[in-house]
Design a protein around this motif. Structure first.
Motif, PDB file in Angstrom:
ATOM      1  N   VAL A  63       1.433  -1.082  -0.196  1.00  0.00           N
ATOM      2  CA  VAL A  63      -0.174  -0.204   0.077  1.00  0.00           C
ATOM      3  C   VAL A  63       0.233   1.232  -0.048  1.00  0.00           C
ATOM      4  CG1 VAL A  63      -1.445   1.541   1.591  1.00  0.00           C
ATOM      5  CG2 VAL A  63      -1.960  -1.027   1.031  1.00  0.00           C
ATOM      6  N   PRO A  64       1.656   1.631   0.637  1.00  0.00           N
ATOM      7  CA  PRO A  64       2.963   2.821   1.267  1.00  0.00           C
ATOM      8  C   PRO A  64       2.926   2.964  -0.117  1.00  0.00           C
ATOM      9  CG  PRO A  64       2.839   1.424   2.716  1.00  0.00           C
ATOM     10  CD  PRO A  64       2.211   0.911   1.734  1.00  0.00           C
ATOM     11  N   ALA A  65       4.146   1.738  -1.146  1.00  0.00           N
ATOM     12  CA  ALA A  65       4.858   1.979  -2.878  1.00  0.00           C
ATOM     13  C   ALA A  65       3.258   2.206  -3.213  1.00  0.00           C
ATOM     14  CB  ALA A  65       5.144   0.823  -3.013  1.00  0.00           C
ATOM     15  N   ALA A  66       2.225   1.928  -3.635  1.00  0.00           N
ATOM     16  CA  ALA A  66       1.278   2.588  -4.644  1.00  0.00           C
ATOM     17  C   ALA A  66       0.624   3.554  -4.522  1.00  0.00           C
ATOM     18  CB  ALA A  66      -0.355   1.009  -3.912  1.00  0.00           C
ATOM     19  N   GLN A  67       1.007   3.951  -2.950  1.00  0.00           N
ATOM     20  CA  GLN A  67       0.488   5.455  -2.642  1.00  0.00           C
ATOM     21  C   GLN A  67       1.659   6.429  -3.197  1.00  0.00           C
ATOM     22  OE1 GLN A  67      -0.452   5.543   1.776  1.00  0.00           O
ATOM     23  NE2 GLN A  67      -2.867   5.112   1.316  1.00  0.00           N
ATOM     24  N   GLU A  68       2.696   6.023  -2.814  1.00  0.00           N
ATOM     25  CA  GLU A  68       3.906   6.355  -3.911  1.00  0.00           C
ATOM     26  C   GLU A  68       3.614   6.777  -5.437  1.00  0.00           C
ATOM     27  OE1 GLU A  68       8.648   6.938  -2.965  1.00  0.00           O
ATOM     28  OE2 GLU A  68       7.688   5.827  -2.335  1.00  0.00           O
ATOM     29  N   LEU A  69       3.558   5.839  -5.382  1.00  0.00           N
ATOM     30  CA  LEU A  69       3.030   5.955  -6.979  1.00  0.00           C
ATOM     31  C   LEU A  69       2.319   6.997  -7.665  1.00  0.00           C
ATOM     32  CD1 LEU A  69       3.653   4.826  -9.919  1.00  0.00           C
ATOM     33  CD2 LEU A  69       1.967   2.890  -9.090  1.00  0.00           C
ATOM     34  N   LEU A  70       1.448   6.262  -7.215  1.00  0.00           N
ATOM     35  CA  LEU A  70      -0.245   7.452  -7.281  1.00  0.00           C
ATOM     36  C   LEU A  70       0.445   8.780  -7.526  1.00  0.00           C
ATOM     37  CD1 LEU A  70      -2.458   8.226  -8.350  1.00  0.00           C
ATOM     38  CD2 LEU A  70      -3.451   8.028  -5.906  1.00  0.00           C
ATOM     39  N   ASP A  71       1.438   9.565  -6.173  1.00  0.00           N
ATOM     40  CA  ASP A  71       1.740  10.876  -6.131  1.00  0.00           C
ATOM     41  C   ASP A  71       2.970  11.139  -7.210  1.00  0.00           C
ATOM     42  OD1 ASP A  71      -0.519  11.128  -3.444  1.00  0.00           O
ATOM     43  OD2 ASP A  71       1.917  10.361  -2.446  1.00  0.00           O
ATOM     44  N   LEU A  72       3.608  10.099  -7.799  1.00  0.00           N
ATOM     45  CA  LEU A  72       4.184  10.391  -8.424  1.00  0.00           C
ATOM     46  C   LEU A  72       3.670  10.492 -10.043  1.00  0.00           C
ATOM     47  CD1 LEU A  72       7.168  10.683  -9.711  1.00  0.00           C
ATOM     48  CD2 LEU A  72       7.256   8.646  -9.690  1.00  0.00           C
ATOM     49  N   VAL A  73       2.732   9.422 -10.508  1.00  0.00           N
ATOM     50  CA  VAL A  73       2.090   9.636 -11.929  1.00  0.00           C
ATOM     51  C   VAL A  73       1.340  11.223 -11.707  1.00  0.00           C
ATOM     52  CG1 VAL A  73       0.265   8.950 -12.940  1.00  0.00           C
ATOM     53  CG2 VAL A  73       1.363   7.114 -11.859  1.00  0.00           C
ATOM     54  N   LEU A  74       0.445  11.502 -10.689  1.00  0.00           N
ATOM     55  CA  LEU A  74      -0.308  12.854 -10.205  1.00  0.00           C
ATOM     56  C   LEU A  74       0.958  13.593 -11.292  1.00  0.00           C
ATOM     57  CD1 LEU A  74      -2.340  12.025  -7.644  1.00  0.00           C
ATOM     58  CD2 LEU A  74      -3.423  12.552  -9.648  1.00  0.00           C
ATOM     59  N   ALA A  75       2.115  14.140 -10.092  1.00  0.00           N
ATOM     60  CA  ALA A  75       2.528  14.779 -10.859  1.00  0.00           C
ATOM     61  C   ALA A  75       3.501  15.364 -11.374  1.00  0.00           C
ATOM     62  CB  ALA A  75       3.941  14.643  -9.308  1.00  0.00           C
ATOM     63  N   GLN A  76       3.071  13.678 -12.528  1.00  0.00           N
ATOM     64  CA  GLN A  76       4.046  14.051 -13.822  1.00  0.00           C
ATOM     65  C   GLN A  76       3.316  14.471 -15.242  1.00  0.00           C
ATOM     66  OE1 GLN A  76       7.679  13.438 -13.888  1.00  0.00           O
ATOM     67  NE2 GLN A  76       6.620  12.977 -15.388  1.00  0.00           N
ATOM     68  N   VAL A  77       2.063  13.853 -14.707  1.00  0.00           N
ATOM     69  CA  VAL A  77       0.573  14.010 -15.801  1.00  0.00           C
ATOM     70  C   VAL A  77      -0.333  14.621 -15.430  1.00  0.00           C
ATOM     71  CG1 VAL A  77      -1.279  12.316 -17.152  1.00  0.00           C
ATOM     72  CG2 VAL A  77       1.282  11.466 -16.001  1.00  0.00           C
ATOM     73  N   TYR A  78      -0.682  15.479 -14.491  1.00  0.00           N
ATOM     74  CA  TYR A  78      -1.308  15.792 -13.295  1.00  0.00           C
ATOM     75  C   TYR A  78      -0.973  16.738 -12.596  1.00  0.00           C
ATOM     76  CZ  TYR A  78      -4.952  12.209 -16.145  1.00  0.00           C
ATOM     77  OH  TYR A  78      -5.067  11.431 -17.021  1.00  0.00           O
ATOM     78  N   PRO A  79      -0.163  17.628 -13.181  1.00  0.00           N
ATOM     79  CA  PRO A  79       0.553  18.439 -11.396  1.00  0.00           C
ATOM     80  C   PRO A  79      -0.558  19.550 -11.006  1.00  0.00           C
ATOM     81  CG  PRO A  79       1.260  19.077 -14.031  1.00  0.00           C
ATOM     82  CD  PRO A  79       0.221  18.169 -13.910  1.00  0.00           C
ATOM     83  N   ASP A  80      -1.225  19.800 -11.386  1.00  0.00           N
ATOM     84  CA  ASP A  80      -2.532  20.876 -10.927  1.00  0.00           C
ATOM     85  C   ASP A  80      -3.677  19.784 -10.505  1.00  0.00           C
ATOM     86  OD1 ASP A  80      -1.087  22.818 -12.015  1.00  0.00           O
ATOM     87  OD2 ASP A  80      -1.970  22.703 -14.257  1.00  0.00           O
ATOM     88  N   SER A  81      -3.622  18.723  -9.946  1.00  0.00           N
ATOM     89  CA  SER A  81      -4.665  17.737  -9.612  1.00  0.00           C
ATOM     90  C   SER A  81      -4.669  18.357  -7.980  1.00  0.00           C
ATOM     91  CB  SER A  81      -4.510  16.181  -9.328  1.00  0.00           C
ATOM     92  OG  SER A  81      -3.104  16.174  -8.598  1.00  0.00           O
ATOM     93  N   THR A  82      -6.210  18.107  -8.149  1.00  0.00           N
ATOM     94  CA  THR A  82      -6.625  18.173  -6.170  1.00  0.00           C
ATOM     95  C   THR A  82      -7.071  17.106  -5.661  1.00  0.00           C
ATOM     96  OG1 THR A  82      -8.818  19.383  -7.391  1.00  0.00           O
ATOM     97  CG2 THR A  82      -7.307  20.633  -6.408  1.00  0.00           C
ATOM     98  N   ASP A  83      -8.484  16.727  -5.339  1.00  0.00           N
ATOM     99  CA  ASP A  83      -9.322  15.949  -4.856  1.00  0.00           C
ATOM    100  C   ASP A  83      -9.932  15.119  -6.181  1.00  0.00           C
ATOM    101  OD1 ASP A  83     -10.576  17.751  -5.028  1.00  0.00           O
ATOM    102  OD2 ASP A  83     -12.508  17.392  -3.195  1.00  0.00           O
ATOM    103  N   HIS A  84     -10.002  15.526  -7.266  1.00  0.00           N
ATOM    104  CA  HIS A  84     -10.136  15.421  -9.065  1.00  0.00           C
ATOM    105  C   HIS A  84      -9.610  15.283 -10.042  1.00  0.00           C
ATOM    106  CE1 HIS A  84     -14.222  14.203  -6.537  1.00  0.00           C
ATOM    107  NE2 HIS A  84     -14.726  14.042  -7.514  1.00  0.00           N
ATOM    108  N   VAL A  85      -9.697  14.715 -11.057  1.00  0.00           N
ATOM    109  CA  VAL A  85      -8.356  15.099 -11.378  1.00  0.00           C
ATOM    110  C   VAL A  85      -9.237  15.397 -13.694  1.00  0.00           C
ATOM    111  CG1 VAL A  85      -5.883  14.997 -11.149  1.00  0.00           C
ATOM    112  CG2 VAL A  85      -7.393  12.765 -12.664  1.00  0.00           C
TER     113      VAL A  85
END
Length: 247
Positions: A63-85
């Motif tokens: 779970v911690p790795a999956a959450q870190e991966l999610l944060d990384l993908v958001l930063a790369q692809v959706y840098p202006d994301s909030t609780d929705h993209v």
């Protein structure tokens, strides 16, 4: 069968390279978005809703790795994301860090496998795998690299040692990538297959579609898990022929 095809591919899938065929990439090219985005994402949504247990597996330790991966993908692809993209196809997706793999499934075309070091080997501890190319997630979950690649004939003990050394040397922020190419009789993206059920080999002269996976490897800096991502391209044989013999 769902027929979702790309019209272009950003590499030559027919180029021959010796295994494991790894080459350096950059974070800018880590993930891809192509002309099949909308159709592939709709298919992923359906699979997650209708075949969840077939396409998603997660050990609590991942779970911690999956959450870190999610944060990384958001930063790369959706840098202006909030609780929705808002995806490129206009669909709104809720960002749920309590369900990181489900959220990742709905954000990008890539499938993701999380591998964590257990003793001397990396083990598949989590995955969102909507588009398997003739393997089954349930058979590979919580198994080490050498077992994951059985029954790939060319994956012998020598290749296994080289791949494990490669995994040990992967660095954060420095992804690596490779590709494969397989001929298929149909274009369906979701093609699970048991290791005991070998697929009849197809050739360019008989198959209707070429399936090529752009696979990347990246280490997460905090959890140190290795992420194996898979972007699947399917092209018609006619399109491949045009690539080989441009007018």
């Amino acid at each position: 069968m769902t027929c979702i095809l790309q019209t272009t591919i950003p590499f030559n899938p027919l180029e021959q390279r010796p295994l494991p065929g790894i080459q350096p990439a950059s974070m800018d090219s880590w993930l891809h978005c192509d002309d099949a985005f909308a159709a592939q994402m709709q298919h992923r949504d359906r699979l997650l809703s209708n075949r969840r247990s077939d396409v998603l597996a997660q050990d609590p330790a991942a779970v911690p790795a999956a959450q870190e991966l999610l944060d990384l993908v958001l930063a790369q692809v959706y840098p202006d994301s909030t609780d929705h993209v808002t995806r490129p196809d206009g669909q709104s997706v809720q960002v749920d860090r309590d369900r990181p793999l489900e959220t990742l499934c709905r954000l990008v075309q890539e499938d993701f496998c999380i591998l964590q070091k257990h003793g001397d080997e990396h083990v598949l501890t989590g995955a969102i795998l909507c588009f398997p190319a003739s393997w089954t997630l349930s058979e590979k979950f919580m198994r080490p690299l050498i077992d994951i690649h059985i029954p790939v004939d060319s994956y012998d003990e020598n290749i296994a040692r080289r791949v494990q050394r490669l995994f040990d040397g992967i660095q954060p922020g420095r992804p690596l990538w490779r590709f494969n190419a397989l001929w298929y009789e149909d274009a369906e993206l979701h093609q699970p297959r048991s290791a005991n059920e070998r697929r009849d080999p197809q050739t360019a002269s008989s198959a209707k579609y070429l399936r090529s996976e752009r696979q990347t490897l990246l280490r997460l800096p905090q959890t140190q898990a290795v992420v194996f991502s898979i972007h699947t391209y399917v092209l018609s044989a006619e399109r491949v022929a045009q690539m080989e013999n441009p007018a």
